[in-house]
Design a protein around this motif. Structure first.
Motif, PDB file in Angstrom:
ATOM      1  N   ALA A 116       0.620  -1.533  -0.218  1.00  0.00           N
ATOM      2  CA  ALA A 116       0.079   0.500  -0.012  1.00  0.00           C
ATOM      3  C   ALA A 116       0.948   1.648   0.418  1.00  0.00           C
ATOM      4  N   VAL A 117       0.786   2.371  -0.798  1.00  0.00           N
ATOM      5  CA  VAL A 117       1.350   3.534  -0.997  1.00  0.00           C
ATOM      6  C   VAL A 117       0.422   4.339  -0.666  1.00  0.00           C
ATOM      7  N   LEU A 118       0.942   5.947  -0.729  1.00  0.00           N
ATOM      8  CA  LEU A 118       0.526   6.901  -0.671  1.00  0.00           C
ATOM      9  C   LEU A 118       1.441   7.542  -0.339  1.00  0.00           C
ATOM     10  N   GLY A 119       0.936   9.258  -1.369  1.00  0.00           N
ATOM     11  CA  GLY A 119       2.756   9.897  -1.701  1.00  0.00           C
ATOM     12  C   GLY A 119       1.337  11.294  -2.039  1.00  0.00           C
ATOM     13  N   VAL A 120       2.265  12.165  -1.137  1.00  0.00           N
ATOM     14  CA  VAL A 120       1.684  13.286  -0.919  1.00  0.00           C
ATOM     15  C   VAL A 120       2.742  14.605  -1.459  1.00  0.00           C
ATOM     16  N   PRO A 121       1.506  15.700  -2.342  1.00  0.00           N
ATOM     17  CA  PRO A 121       2.848  16.752  -2.696  1.00  0.00           C
ATOM     18  C   PRO A 121       3.490  17.526  -1.659  1.00  0.00           C
ATOM     19  N   VAL A 122       5.106  18.042  -2.020  1.00  0.00           N
ATOM     20  CA  VAL A 122       5.755  19.360  -0.792  1.00  0.00           C
ATOM     21  C   VAL A 122       4.856  20.249  -1.688  1.00  0.00           C
ATOM     22  N   ARG A 123       4.748  21.312  -1.196  1.00  0.00           N
ATOM     23  CA  ARG A 123       4.263  22.538  -2.413  1.00  0.00           C
ATOM     24  C   ARG A 123       5.622  23.899  -1.947  1.00  0.00           C
ATOM     25  N   LEU A 124       5.766  24.437  -2.518  1.00  0.00           N
ATOM     26  CA  LEU A 124       6.903  25.288  -2.291  1.00  0.00           C
ATOM     27  C   LEU A 124       7.327  26.649  -3.838  1.00  0.00           C
TER      28      LEU A 124
END
Length: 234
Positions: A116-124
């Motif tokens: 199982a995988v979860l990817g969350v964008p990191v924004r700047l």
């Protein structure tokens, strides 16, 4: 999984109070990765950041599983975390064994025990510069509370990176972070251009850009700038 809210709030508060000007930036990122792994009892976690050479590069991993999650997606140029960066949205898979979206990378992830995988964008700077990624070694239904909580860790990571950048640091990760901000825009614009000319989706366009640069042993950022300048067609 039921989240211990007190433990979650305590962990987030501790991370919020870390001081980037006093602690090496790479250690701060590793603290976030370690904390999110412990809170959710995960098999691994890591962070991918925009890179001029490979498009995305791993900058932190909790353990061997986290490292595999990052390395495999770097290698194959696809996966939930890569997709999260490209579309600037959270991307999840409860079980990649039965998920047909990433056929090239899935066998490697499964062989390494990732399910199982979860990817969350990191924004700047108004857009994504990378992703915070978590993985488990068994199928998992990601709950709303888990998605929200991992999103909070992503926000903490964004804040630490921003403060570290503003502090005008000169350590290796701070320089790579500045590179990420510099390279993200031409890569994004080149992907948009390829989407229009190839009449395809952003994921296919990104992979075309990345794979062409790799085959020609060139920097993704250089190829992107040539495409935008009209000196190169794919």
């Amino acid at each position: 999984m039921e989240i211990d809210k007190v433990l979650l709030d305590t962990s987030l508060a501790r991370l919020h109070h870390l001081v980037p000007s006093q602690i090496e930036l790479a250690k701060l990122v590793s603290e976030v990765v370690r904390a999110v792994t412990e809170i959710f009892d995960l098999a691994g976690a890591g962070v991918l950041l925009v890179d001029a050479d490979r498009a995305l590069r791993s900058i932190a991993a909790s353990d061997a599983t986290g490292a595999l999650l990052e390395r495999a997606q770097e290698e194959f140029g696809e996966g939930p975390c890569i997709e999260s960066f490209i579309i600037d949205e959270m991307v999840e898979s409860g079980d990649i064994a039965s998920d047909g979206r990433w056929p090239r990378v899935t066998p490697t992830l499964l062989a390494g025990g990732v399910r199982a995988v979860l990817g969350v964008p990191v924004r700047l700077g108004g857009g994504p510069i990378g992703t915070l990624n978590v993985a488990d070694d068994h199928p998992r239904v990601w709950t709303d509370s888990e998605r929200d909580a991992v999103g909070h860790f992503g926000a903490v990571l964004e804040n630490l990176l921003l403060v570290g950048l503003v502090a005008d640091r000169n350590d290796r990760l701070a320089r790579q972070l500045q590179y990420a901000l510099d390279y993200r825009v031409p890569i994004e614009r080149a992907v948009g251009h390829l989407m229009a000319t190839m009449r395809t989706d952003p994921i296919t366009a990104f992979e075309k850009l990345r794979r062409t640069a790799r085959d020609e042993r060139r920097k993704v950022s250089d190829l992107a700038e040539e495409i935008l300048a009209g000196r190169r067609r794919l």
